[in-house]
Write a protein that holds these residues in place. Structure first.
Motif, mmCIF file in Angstrom:
data_model
loop_
_atom_site.group_PDB
_atom_site.id
_atom_site.type_symbol
_atom_site.label_atom_id
_atom_site.label_comp_id
_atom_site.label_asym_id
_atom_site.label_seq_id
_atom_site.Cartn_x
_atom_site.Cartn_y
_atom_site.Cartn_z
ATOM 1 N N SER A 136 0.856 -1.181 0.000
ATOM 2 C CA SER A 136 0.000 0.000 0.000
ATOM 3 C C SER A 136 0.900 1.243 0.000
ATOM 4 O O SER A 136 1.982 1.241 0.591
ATOM 5 C CB SER A 136 -0.913 -0.016 1.216
ATOM 6 N N ALA A 137 0.433 2.324 -0.663
ATOM 7 C CA ALA A 137 1.307 3.472 -0.936
ATOM 8 C C ALA A 137 1.320 4.512 0.186
ATOM 9 O O ALA A 137 1.490 5.700 -0.072
ATOM 10 C CB ALA A 137 0.896 4.125 -2.258
ATOM 11 N N ASN A 138 1.159 4.069 1.424
ATOM 12 C CA ASN A 138 1.240 4.972 2.584
ATOM 13 C C ASN A 138 2.638 4.928 3.180
ATOM 14 O O ASN A 138 3.369 3.949 3.000
ATOM 15 C CB ASN A 138 0.239 4.521 3.654
ATOM 16 N N LEU A 139 2.970 5.989 3.895
ATOM 17 C CA LEU A 139 4.169 5.933 4.729
ATOM 18 C C LEU A 139 3.911 4.888 5.800
ATOM 19 O O LEU A 139 2.786 4.756 6.279
ATOM 20 C CB LEU A 139 4.382 7.280 5.426
ATOM 21 N N SER A 140 4.956 4.156 6.184
ATOM 22 C CA SER A 140 4.807 3.173 7.246
ATOM 23 C C SER A 140 4.228 3.888 8.481
ATOM 24 O O SER A 140 4.697 4.963 8.848
ATOM 25 C CB SER A 140 6.189 2.602 7.547
ATOM 26 N N GLY A 141 3.180 3.332 9.082
ATOM 27 C CA GLY A 141 2.564 3.987 10.234
ATOM 28 C C GLY A 141 1.345 4.821 9.911
ATOM 29 O O GLY A 141 0.685 5.339 10.803
ATOM 30 N N LYS A 142 1.027 4.975 8.621
ATOM 31 C CA LYS A 142 -0.185 5.700 8.217
ATOM 32 C C LYS A 142 -1.185 4.695 7.639
ATOM 33 O O LYS A 142 -0.787 3.619 7.188
ATOM 34 C CB LYS A 142 0.151 6.728 7.116
ATOM 35 N N PRO A 143 -2.476 5.057 7.601
ATOM 36 C CA PRO A 143 -3.434 4.113 7.017
ATOM 37 C C PRO A 143 -3.251 3.992 5.510
ATOM 38 O O PRO A 143 -2.734 4.923 4.871
ATOM 39 C CB PRO A 143 -4.795 4.728 7.348
#
Ligand code: TXA
Ligand code: MG
Length: 331
Positions: A136-143
Motif C-alpha cells: 500500500s502506498a502509505n508511509l509506514s505507520g499511516k493508514p
C-alpha cells in the motif's frame, strides 16, 4: 526529488521499466510499485515507505501466464480461485521460483500474487512488461491510501510519479490466502469473503490474528501482521453488539466524554463533533481509512466506531478497525 502527479501511463511504465517507483490506483487501495524482479528497484519501495525490509510484498500481474513464471507450482485449488476471483481483490500465496528476488518476498520461499481489477493498474502492468511488486502506498505507520490525495500527502518528494486515478472502489486491502501448503489458510480478510472462498475451494483455515485476538504470535506466517498497525493519534473505541444497544451505549459515551472532540463513524446520526452515517458495511469499509486520516488532521480526541458482524466484508472491516482500536466494547 520532484514528484509528477498525473495520468500518463506510458511515462509511468517507462519509469517502472527503468527501475523507479511509481504509485498507482487499484480497486482496493493505492499501491507503491516497482519491478518485482529487480532487487534494487524493490529496495527503493522500502526506502520510500520507511518500512522494514522483511515485510513481503504482493506481486501484481496483468496476465494469468505470469503466474507460472513466478510460482514453481500452482495447485488446482489455487487455479480455481484465480478462475473465480481474478482480476480482483484476492492475493494468492504460492511457492516461488528463484527468479523472484528474496527482497520482494521478505526472505520467504513463497510469493504473494494478485491480478487487480482496476483498468489503470492493469494497463500500467501491461505497459511496463514486468510484474509489479507493490505494498500500500502509505508511509509506514499511516493508514492505507484510498485516494490520490492520501498518496500525495505521504509520498510527495519521495518518488518520481503518482498516478492519480480517483477514489478506490473498495477501500480495504485485498484478501490474502496462503495456498502454498496442504491446507488453504486465510491470512488477511478482505472483500473476497471467507464464505466465498469456502464456497469455491471447501476447507479454509483461518489464521488466528484475523479475528484481531491479541495473543502472542509464535510463528509469523504473514510477516505484515507482526508490525504495529496504524492507529490514529485519536483514541479509537469500537462498540460491538445488537444495534439498539450499540446506539444507546454510544449516546452514553458521548455524554460522559462531553468535554472531548469526538467523531463517530457508524450507521446512525449522533450529536457529536462529527458523525458519519454509513449505509452498510461496504460503505464503512470504503470510508474508514479516510475517516482515520481526517481525525488526525482535525484534532479529534476520540473516534467511536460502530462495530459490524463478521459476515462478508464485515470480517475484514472488523480486523482493520480492531487493529486501530484502543478499546473494544462488546455488549
Ligand atoms: O490490496 C492490496 O493487497 C494492496 C494493493 C496495493 O494491492 N497491497 C497491500 O500490500 O495491501 P501490503 O504490503 O500493505 O500488504 C501485503 C500483505 C502483508 O500482510 C504481507 O505480510 C502479506 O501480504 N504477504 C505478502 N507476501 C507474503 C508471503 N509470501 N507470505 C505471507 N504473507 C505475505
Ligand atoms: Mg499496507
Amino acid at each position: 526529488m520532484k514528484t509528477v502527479i498525473g495520468t500518463d501511463i506510458k511515462k509511468a511504465a517507462l519509469l517502472l521499466a527503468s527501475g523507479s517507483v511509481v504509485a498507482f490506483p487499484t480497486e482496493t487501495v493505492y499501491g507503491l510499485g516497482a519491478n518485482a524482479l529487480d532487487a534494487s528497484a524493490v529496495a527503493k519501495i522500502y526506502i520510500a515507505k520507511g518500512r522494514p525490509s522483511d515485510n513481503p510484498l504482493i506481486v501484481h500481474i496483468a496476465s494469468r501466464k505470469d503466474v507460472s513464471k513466478l510460482a514453481s507450482s500452482v495447485p488446482v485449488l489455487a487455479k480455481k480461485l484465480m478462475d473465480k476471483f481474478w482480476p480482483g481483490p484476492l492475493t494468492i500465496i504460492l511457492k516461488k521460483r528463484p527468479i523472484v528476488p528474496l527482497i520482494t518476498t521478505g526472505g520467504l520461499d513463497t510469493v504473494a500474487i494478485r491480478m487487480p481489477s482496476n483498468e489503470i493498474a492493469l494497463a500500467l502492468i501491461k505497459a511496463a512488461g514486468v510484474p509489479i511488486a507493490a505494498p500500500s502506498a502509505n508511509l509506514s505507520g499511516k493508514p492505507s491510501p484510498t485516494c490520490a490525495e492520501h498518496v500525495i500527502a505521504d509520498m510527495t518528494g519521495r518518488i518520481p510519479m503518482i498516478i492519480s486515478g480517483g477514489s478506490c472502489s473498495i477501500g480495504l486491502e485485498s484478501t490474502v490466502i496462503d495456498m502454498s501448503s496442504d491446507v488453504p489458510t486465510l491470512l488477511r480478510p478482505g472483500q473476497v469473503s471467507l464464505e466465498e472462498l469456502r464456497m469455491v475451494i471447501g476447507k479454509v483455515r483461518v489464521s488466528s490474528n484475523v479475528y484481531g485476538v491479541k495473543r502472542k504470535i509464535v510463528t509469523v506466517r504473514s510477516p505484515g501482521m507482526k508490525y504495529k498497525h496504524y492507529s490514529p493519534d485519536a483514541t479509537v473505541v469500537v462498540v460491538v453488539g445488537p444495534k439498539s444497544k450499540v446506539e444507546s451505549k454510544i449516546k452514553s459515551l458521548l455524554k460522559s466524554y462531553s468535554s472531548k472532540r469526538i467523531s463517530v463513524v457508524g450507521f446512525h446520526k449522533y450529536d457529536s463533533y462529527s458523525s458519519y452515517v454509513c449505509k452498510d458495511s461496504a460503505e464503512m469499509a470504503h470510508v474508514v481509512f479516510e475517516k482515520f486520516r481526517e481525525a488526525d488532521s482535525s484534532g479529534v480526541d476520540i473516534v467511536i466506531v460502530e462495530g459490524v458482524s463478521n459476515k462478508g466484508i464485515g470480517l475484514a472491516l472488523m480486523n482493520r478497525i480492531k487493529k486501530a482500536a484502543t478499546e473494544i466494547i462488546e455488549l
